[in-house]
Write a protein that holds these residues in place. Structure first.
Motif, PDB file in Angstrom:
ATOM      1  N   VAL A  83       0.854  -1.183   0.000  1.00  0.00           N
ATOM      2  CA  VAL A  83       0.000   0.000   0.000  1.00  0.00           C
ATOM      3  C   VAL A  83       0.891   1.235   0.000  1.00  0.00           C
ATOM      4  N   ARG A  84       0.780   2.048  -1.054  1.00  0.00           N
ATOM      5  CA  ARG A  84       1.617   3.237  -1.191  1.00  0.00           C
ATOM      6  C   ARG A  84       0.799   4.534  -1.140  1.00  0.00           C
ATOM      7  N   GLY A  85      -0.506   4.430  -1.121  1.00  0.00           N
ATOM      8  CA  GLY A  85      -1.344   5.611  -1.064  1.00  0.00           C
ATOM      9  C   GLY A  85      -2.761   5.216  -0.697  1.00  0.00           C
ATOM     10  N   SER A  86      -3.575   6.210  -0.311  1.00  0.00           N
ATOM     11  CA  SER A  86      -4.939   5.884   0.115  1.00  0.00           C
ATOM     12  C   SER A  86      -5.841   7.098   0.031  1.00  0.00           C
ATOM     13  N   VAL A  87      -7.146   6.815   0.024  1.00  0.00           N
ATOM     14  CA  VAL A  87      -8.180   7.822   0.190  1.00  0.00           C
ATOM     15  C   VAL A  87      -9.446   7.079   0.605  1.00  0.00           C
ATOM     16  N   ALA A  88     -10.327   7.762   1.286  1.00  0.00           N
ATOM     17  CA  ALA A  88     -11.577   7.126   1.711  1.00  0.00           C
ATOM     18  C   ALA A  88     -12.719   8.123   1.617  1.00  0.00           C
ATOM     19  N   ILE A  89     -13.916   7.585   1.430  1.00  0.00           N
ATOM     20  CA  ILE A  89     -15.155   8.359   1.512  1.00  0.00           C
ATOM     21  C   ILE A  89     -15.983   7.786   2.640  1.00  0.00           C
ATOM     22  N   ASP A  90     -16.221   8.621   3.643  1.00  0.00           N
ATOM     23  CA  ASP A  90     -17.075   8.263   4.768  1.00  0.00           C
ATOM     24  C   ASP A  90     -18.432   8.901   4.501  1.00  0.00           C
ATOM     25  N   GLY A  91     -19.436   8.070   4.249  1.00  0.00           N
ATOM     26  CA  GLY A  91     -20.752   8.581   3.896  1.00  0.00           C
ATOM     27  C   GLY A  91     -21.715   8.689   5.047  1.00  0.00           C
ATOM     28  N   GLU A  92     -21.219   8.510   6.279  1.00  0.00           N
ATOM     29  CA  GLU A  92     -22.118   8.490   7.428  1.00  0.00           C
ATOM     30  C   GLU A  92     -21.875   9.598   8.448  1.00  0.00           C
ATOM     31  N   ASP A  93     -20.620   9.985   8.663  1.00  0.00           N
ATOM     32  CA  ASP A  93     -20.320  10.791   9.858  1.00  0.00           C
ATOM     33  C   ASP A  93     -20.720  12.255   9.749  1.00  0.00           C
TER      34      ASP A  93
END
Length: 316
Positions: free
Chosen positions: A217-227
């Protein structure tokens, strides 16, 4: 001051390089547990790969052909290497290891692996990858521009995978400690929030992506659709490590996240960051994010000018 700092960095790198050369035995004496010079040890390792000629060795080892010829003559006389006429061109001699040479190379590998293992054993687990990447980056940077190795492809994948929480936390902790002097409070906040989020990945409104290279794993992003409430997506944990900077991996991660947002019916996407991260801000703004709020804060563990960006979903 910038010139002075750059000069000091160069001198530190040179001093470290000399120290490394001495510790590895390049200055004389036994090398890799043998009575051979470093060039001969490197030659045996290359010959082991197969299909090698004297010309190939000269190019790989950056040695004159005459030096390679003398070295090979000694290795043949010692019984480690044999020469055979090439099938297509009998004037070209193919090199191979004799049984004695194979045994010697096996001993070299065993010695070197033990040496590396011992050194890594004195480091924290999280530093092992840093050592590898630092050495790889520096070695590649020393090559002439026309000899730069081709980079391994980057793949953007989605979903949880073992180790992703620790790896994303590590990337954030190391990068922001170096660039922004963030410490334990920031690392703990990242680790805790990410662990909690990954426990909610079964919800179809939540998604995480990783940029993978060579299985890491060299990079990341996330979408949190709840908080943040109904209809609002929260973009979180966007980062790439040093090996991916300038490769376009960050753009691919953000595009994957925005495609998901647009297809999932969110009306807005929010993200929190702080002033000074200009490269990331440019990526946000060209994808429709706008700065809507700016204030002094310390949620990251140190006082910074915090910023909130918002993107309206097209045609939402």
């Amino acid at each position: 001051m910038a010139v002075e700092a750059a000069s000091q960095l160069i001198d530190h790198i040179r001093a470290t390089s000399r120290h490394l050369v001495r510790e590895l035995g390049f200055m004389g004496g036994d090398f890799a547990g043998t009575n051979l010079p470093p060039s001969a040890v490197h030659a045996l390792i290359e010959i082991e790969k197969g299909g090698m000629t004297a010309r190939d060795l000269a190019a790989i080892l950056r040695l004159e052909k005459s030096s390679v010829s003398r070295m090979l003559r000694k290795l043949v006389e010692a019984g480690d290497v044999r020469e055979a006429a090439g099938e297509e061109d009998t004037r070209t001699k193919r090199l191979s290891l004799t049984p004695a040479g194979q045994q010697r190379v096996a001993s070299i590998h065993a010695f070197a692996r033990a040496q590396v293992s011992s050194a890594l054993g004195r480091l924290h687990q999280g530093q092992h990858e840093t050592v590898l990447e630092g050495m790889r980056l520096y070695a590649d940077a020393l090559l002439p521009r026309d000899q730069k190795p081709q980079s391994s492809p980057v793949e953007i994948v989605t979903g949880y995978r073992p180790g992703i929480i620790a790896r994303i936390t590590e990337m954030h902790a190391l990068y922001y400690a170096r660039t922004s002097d963030f410490g334990q409070a920031f690392e703990s906040r990242v680790a805790g929030g990410l662990a909690e989020f990954c426990g909610r990945l079964e919800n179809p409104q939540n998604r995480i992506w990783a940029a993978m290279r060579e299985g890491q794993v060299r990079g990341s992003v996330a979408i949190d659709g709840e908080d943040l409430g109904e209809g609002i997506a929260h973009l979180r944990w966007f980062i790439t490590d040093d090996t991916l900077r300038g490769t376009g991996a960050g753009k691919k991660l953000l595009d994957a996240a925005m495609d998901f947002v647009d297809a999932s019916g969110f009306t807005e996407t929010h993200l929190w960051t702080f002033a000074g991260l200009n490269a990331a801000r440019h990526l946000y703004e060209i994808r429709g994010f706008a700065l809507v709020e700016e204030y002094a804060g310390s949620q990251w563990g140190r006082g910074v000018l915090e910023q909130r960006f918002v993107r309206k979903t097209p045609h939402a």
